[in-house]
Design a protein around this motif. Structure first.
Motif, PDB file in Angstrom:
ATOM      1  N   SER A 431       0.845  -1.043  -0.695  1.00  0.00           N
ATOM      2  CA  SER A 431      -0.063  -0.155   0.137  1.00  0.00           C
ATOM      3  C   SER A 431       0.711   1.257   0.467  1.00  0.00           C
ATOM      4  O   SER A 431       0.243   2.604  -0.414  1.00  0.00           O
ATOM      5  N   PHE A 432       2.192   1.206   0.260  1.00  0.00           N
ATOM      6  CA  PHE A 432       2.583   1.912   0.529  1.00  0.00           C
ATOM      7  C   PHE A 432       3.682   2.777  -0.715  1.00  0.00           C
ATOM      8  O   PHE A 432       4.407   3.514  -1.202  1.00  0.00           O
ATOM      9  N   LEU A 433       3.480   1.325  -2.028  1.00  0.00           N
ATOM     10  CA  LEU A 433       4.238   2.000  -3.123  1.00  0.00           C
ATOM     11  C   LEU A 433       3.791   2.859  -4.289  1.00  0.00           C
ATOM     12  O   LEU A 433       2.881   3.284  -4.518  1.00  0.00           O
ATOM     13  N   ASP A 434       5.009   3.796  -4.193  1.00  0.00           N
ATOM     14  CA  ASP A 434       4.139   4.951  -6.010  1.00  0.00           C
ATOM     15  C   ASP A 434       5.905   4.248  -6.563  1.00  0.00           C
ATOM     16  O   ASP A 434       7.027   5.191  -6.237  1.00  0.00           O
ATOM     17  N   ILE A 435       6.020   3.337  -7.416  1.00  0.00           N
ATOM     18  CA  ILE A 435       6.813   3.445  -8.435  1.00  0.00           C
ATOM     19  C   ILE A 435       6.433   3.030  -9.893  1.00  0.00           C
ATOM     20  O   ILE A 435       5.466   2.207  -9.655  1.00  0.00           O
ATOM     21  N   GLN A 436       7.068   3.667 -10.320  1.00  0.00           N
ATOM     22  CA  GLN A 436       6.601   2.879 -12.282  1.00  0.00           C
ATOM     23  C   GLN A 436       8.391   2.580 -12.491  1.00  0.00           C
ATOM     24  O   GLN A 436       8.681   2.686 -12.741  1.00  0.00           O
ATOM     25  N   ILE A 437       7.967   1.285 -12.843  1.00  0.00           N
ATOM     26  CA  ILE A 437       9.477   0.145 -13.532  1.00  0.00           C
ATOM     27  C   ILE A 437       8.920  -0.209 -15.031  1.00  0.00           C
ATOM     28  O   ILE A 437       7.885  -0.217 -15.697  1.00  0.00           O
ATOM     29  N   LYS A 438      10.028   0.688 -15.751  1.00  0.00           N
ATOM     30  CA  LYS A 438       9.967   0.632 -17.402  1.00  0.00           C
ATOM     31  C   LYS A 438      11.051  -0.746 -17.895  1.00  0.00           C
ATOM     32  O   LYS A 438      12.037  -0.071 -17.616  1.00  0.00           O
ATOM     33  N   ALA A 439      10.764  -2.333 -18.040  1.00  0.00           N
ATOM     34  CA  ALA A 439      12.021  -2.602 -18.289  1.00  0.00           C
ATOM     35  C   ALA A 439      11.774  -2.800 -19.753  1.00  0.00           C
ATOM     36  O   ALA A 439      11.010  -2.546 -20.261  1.00  0.00           O
ATOM     37  N   GLN A 568       3.946 -10.342  -8.030  1.00  0.00           N
ATOM     38  CA  GLN A 568       2.650 -10.045  -8.522  1.00  0.00           C
ATOM     39  C   GLN A 568       2.312  -8.428  -8.384  1.00  0.00           C
ATOM     40  O   GLN A 568       1.412  -7.708  -8.340  1.00  0.00           O
ATOM     41  N   LEU A 569       2.521  -7.763  -7.069  1.00  0.00           N
ATOM     42  CA  LEU A 569       3.020  -6.738  -5.980  1.00  0.00           C
ATOM     43  C   LEU A 569       3.235  -5.780  -7.247  1.00  0.00           C
ATOM     44  O   LEU A 569       2.004  -4.399  -7.480  1.00  0.00           O
ATOM     45  N   LEU A 570       4.179  -6.026  -7.706  1.00  0.00           N
ATOM     46  CA  LEU A 570       4.837  -4.692  -8.076  1.00  0.00           C
ATOM     47  C   LEU A 570       4.011  -5.089 -10.151  1.00  0.00           C
ATOM     48  O   LEU A 570       3.893  -4.352 -11.436  1.00  0.00           O
ATOM     49  N   SER A 571       3.332  -5.800 -10.679  1.00  0.00           N
ATOM     50  CA  SER A 571       2.823  -6.458 -12.438  1.00  0.00           C
ATOM     51  C   SER A 571       1.806  -5.562 -12.967  1.00  0.00           C
ATOM     52  O   SER A 571       2.280  -5.122 -13.501  1.00  0.00           O
ATOM     53  N   GLN A 572       1.284  -4.611 -11.768  1.00  0.00           N
ATOM     54  CA  GLN A 572       0.300  -3.551 -12.191  1.00  0.00           C
ATOM     55  C   GLN A 572       1.819  -2.341 -12.779  1.00  0.00           C
ATOM     56  O   GLN A 572       0.808  -1.552 -13.721  1.00  0.00           O
ATOM     57  N   SER A 573       2.750  -1.680 -12.209  1.00  0.00           N
ATOM     58  CA  SER A 573       3.137  -0.893 -12.370  1.00  0.00           C
ATOM     59  C   SER A 573       4.580  -0.815 -13.140  1.00  0.00           C
ATOM     60  O   SER A 573       5.434  -0.136 -13.295  1.00  0.00           O
ATOM     61  N   THR A 574       4.361  -1.753 -13.719  1.00  0.00           N
ATOM     62  CA  THR A 574       5.710  -2.665 -14.579  1.00  0.00           C
ATOM     63  C   THR A 574       5.184  -2.941 -15.717  1.00  0.00           C
ATOM     64  O   THR A 574       4.373  -3.698 -16.310  1.00  0.00           O
ATOM     65  N   SER A 575       5.944  -1.555 -16.809  1.00  0.00           N
ATOM     66  CA  SER A 575       5.722  -2.381 -18.003  1.00  0.00           C
ATOM     67  C   SER A 575       7.410  -2.327 -19.061  1.00  0.00           C
ATOM     68  O   SER A 575       7.961  -2.901 -18.556  1.00  0.00           O
ATOM     69  N   ILE A 576       7.663  -3.729 -20.014  1.00  0.00           N
ATOM     70  CA  ILE A 576       8.298  -4.477 -20.041  1.00  0.00           C
ATOM     71  C   ILE A 576       8.338  -4.785 -21.685  1.00  0.00           C
ATOM     72  O   ILE A 576       7.438  -4.175 -22.577  1.00  0.00           O
ATOM     73  N   HIS A 577       9.630  -3.666 -22.392  1.00  0.00           N
ATOM     74  CA  HIS A 577       9.679  -4.024 -23.595  1.00  0.00           C
ATOM     75  C   HIS A 577      10.439  -5.025 -24.609  1.00  0.00           C
ATOM     76  O   HIS A 577      11.328  -4.771 -23.987  1.00  0.00           O
ATOM     77  N   TYR A 578      10.266  -5.543 -25.324  1.00  0.00           N
ATOM     78  CA  TYR A 578      11.256  -5.916 -26.054  1.00  0.00           C
ATOM     79  C   TYR A 578      11.842  -5.593 -27.288  1.00  0.00           C
ATOM     80  O   TYR A 578      11.070  -5.168 -27.918  1.00  0.00           O
ATOM     81  N   GLY A 579      12.751  -6.031 -27.355  1.00  0.00           N
ATOM     82  CA  GLY A 579      13.713  -5.628 -28.887  1.00  0.00           C
ATOM     83  C   GLY A 579      13.917  -4.080 -28.290  1.00  0.00           C
ATOM     84  O   GLY A 579      14.301  -3.956 -29.856  1.00  0.00           O
TER      85      GLY A 579
END
Length: 631
Positions: A431-439, A568-579
């Protein structure tokens, strides 16, 4: 030596008082305004070149130091060519005027080398208060040691070559083998120079990268180098260069004492990307800052090799556990991965450590937003930062900056490193997470590995294994101040007694006492004082703050993945770009906020690209920080 020891002592007192300051008070609005005045000085000024990434502040101090060095050489040479050396003075020694000038130049080059040598050991004293007091860490200061090392060896090599040419031209080759009883010892200087040249040769990038062990082990020749340097110039003159070495000796002996104990390795996680996470039992009194490193030795792989790894855990969020992530990139780490991933599971693993070492404090809360750019295993320091900010967000009223993690990986299997971002008890902090992950996966166009395959391991520590504890107790800076001051006073007392009752009755002020014997006495006095005070301090702290836990309690730290996973907790704030690779210019330029912290850890090209975007010509709100562990 006294001024430097005094500064180190005062630095310890300052750091001890600073440690007592509360987080809210430290990051008050007034403090932020004061710090913002120096933002421009922290921006990169030089990005590419032999010096690497250099900030405005580093350029200023480098210019000041080179000005000092050039002024000293100019002054020495002016004195040699205009004032000191004349045809008449050269004729006294039956030398040509160019030979007399060459002799004088050789001396002056040696004196200039002494200036550089005086600063050489400060950057490699990992626990030095002088570095921490000005906001530096040992890993970020390694480049200063490299720069100074090149200057030292350039000047000393020129010093030696000038003397060789002088002796040959004046038919005094026999001087090369002279060991003067009370004056300069030439052969001692030659031994020191040869030891220095061997170390210098192994720093060539092609040798250091391909034969790192050769580079590492030959650097122990520093003992030979410093010993024969003292024999060469005499103890009185060498005291100009010894203060840094004295502080280094204190630090090195404390590291030696810490490395004698085996620590409790309680669990591990084996990732599908040739990566393992090791988790150790930790004394709750041991506090460290994010981005800290730990030196690890595993005797079953190599008894002599020590390797630095970034700590991924937070001492606040996980008070009884310390974790490091190790990527299989060399022989040592690959062998460890093979050992832990083998079907024949091992129950125990003997491990010794040195550290942790890291910044005295971190200022991430002063930013409105925090952008972390990583490549491959460069994600590890950011894991500790994220965990630390998660703890602060759940326990403090401080405003936590918005976090963005931009990470580039070669293969989809490396995405499993993202599963280490949160601790195992991920539900507590979701509940305290405010993070965006761009992989970004650069070499694959789709997912080819199952990143959820993580193999957990539990170990049964030996009875003699101990939790990782602060070597000098919770008040480590105050204890280090006591060691520095008391050892120096003991050194002065020992030297005073020996001089009064042994050296002076023989010398009588007529320079009759053998210089080498006097140097040995001084060096032994320094060694005895450092060893005695450090050992007493460590033993007292160990007895006073002894921390033990039974094995059953420790096994509760084992990361058995039974609850909802961090993935699972981070999946909503994670975007993965291939290639594709991250377009850093597009991602960083135009970021809003009065203060945007931009941290980068990864390959050299990535660090240079981010530094160029955040250079001193960039928008004022981008504040650059490079985290590099190039040892």
């Amino acid at each position: 030596m006294f001024p430097t020891i005094l500064l180190a002592f005062l630095g310890c007192i300052y750091l001890h008082l600073k440690k007592q300051t509360s987080v809210d008070q430290f990051h008050s609005g007034l403090e932020r305004k004061k710090r913002d005045k120096f933002v421009a000085l922290r921006k990169p000024m030089l990005v590419k070149g032999p010096l690497g990434i250099v900030t405005v502040t580093e350029v200023i101090f480098l210019t000041m130091f080179m000005t000092l060095l050039l002024w000293s050489l100019t002054n020495y040479f002016y004195y040699t060519f205009v004032t000191m050396i004349t045809p008449q003075s050269a004729a006294v020694h039956r030398d040509n005027i160019w030979e007399a000038r060459l002799n004088s130049i050789a001396v002056r080059l040696g004196l200039a080398g002494d200036i550089c040598l005086a600063f050489l050991f400060y950057p490699v004293a990992r626990g030095s208060s002088l570095l921490a007091a000005v906001g530096l860490t040992s890993e970020s200061s390694i480049k200063y040691h490299i720069w100074l090392g090149h200057l030292v060896m350039t000047l000393f090599t020129c010093h030696g070559l000038c003397y060789v040419i002088y002796w040959i031209s004046t038919n005094q080759v026999y001087q090369m083998l002279e060991w003067d009883r009370t004056a300069i010892s030439n052969i001692a200087g030659e031994i020191a120079l040869v030891a220095g040249l061997v170390m210098w040769a192994t720093t060539i990038p092609a040798i250091r990268r391909r034969f790192f062990e050769v580079f590492f082990y030959t650097h122990y020749l520093y003992i030979v180098f410093m010993l024969f340097f003292v024999f060469h110039v005499g103890i009185s003159h060498s005291l100009i260069s010894l203060p840094g070495f004295y502080i280094f000796m204190v630090d090195r002996f404390l590291r030696f004492l810490q490395s004698r104990n085996n620590v409790k390795l309680v669990s591990a996680r084996v990732l599908p990307c040739d990566t393992v996470e090791l988790s150790f039992s930790k004394n709750p009194m041991l506090m460290y800052s994010p981005t800290s490193i730990l030196f690890v030795n595993i005797p079953s792989i190599s008894k002599l090799q020590w390797h630095p790894f970034t700590i991924t855990s937070s001492s606040k969020l996980e008070p009884e556990k310390l974790s490091v992530m190790i990527k299989g990139q060399g022989k040592w780490s690959t062998k460890l991965y093979q050992m832990l991933s083998s079907p024949d599971q091992i129950d125990r693993l003997t491990v010794s450590i040195e550290g942790p070492y890291g910044p005295c404090s971190t200022d991430f809360l002063r930013h409105d937003s925090l952008v972390m750019v990583s490549g491959g295993s460069g994600i590890t320091p950011f894991i500790s930062i994220i965990r630390d900010l998660i703890y602060l967000s759940s326990t403090s009223t401080c405003q936590i900056p918005k976090m963005t993690l931009i990470c580039a990986f070669k293969n989809s299997a490396d995405l499993s490193m993202l599963d280490l971002i949160l601790p195992i008890s991920g539900e507590m902090v979701s509940s305290f997470l405010d993070i965006q992950i761009k992989a970004f996966v650069t070499r694959e166009t789709e997912l080819t590995h199952n990143r959820n395959i993580i193999k957990p391991l539990c170990f049964k520590p030996y009875v003699s294994d101990q939790p990782i504890s602060p070597i000098l107790g919770p008040n480590s800076w105050l204890c280090l101040a006591t060691i520095l001051s008391s050892s120096f006073v003991i050194f002065l007392i020992i030297i005073g007694i020996i001089t009064r009752y042994h050296i002076y009755p023989i010398d009588q002020g007529l320079n009759k006492y053998t210089s080498a014997y006097k140097s040995i006495i001084y060096l032994l006095a320094i060694s005895v004082s450092v060893v005695a005070t450090s050992s007493i301090a460590v033993l007292c702290n160990k007895k006073k703050y002894n921390y033990t836990k039974n094995n059953q309690a420790v096994e509760g730290l084992s990361p058995l993945v039974t609850e909802s996973s961090p993935q699972q907790l981070l999946s909503q704030s994670t975007s993965i770009h291939y290639g594709e690779r991250p377009n850093l210019n597009k991602l960083l330029v135009g970021l809003r906020g009065s203060s945007v912290g931009v941290l980068v850890c990864g390959p050299r090209k990535m660090r240079q690209e981010v530094a160029k975007i955040c250079s001193f010509r960039s928008p004022k709100n981008l504040q650059f920080e490079c985290i590099s562990f190039s040892w």
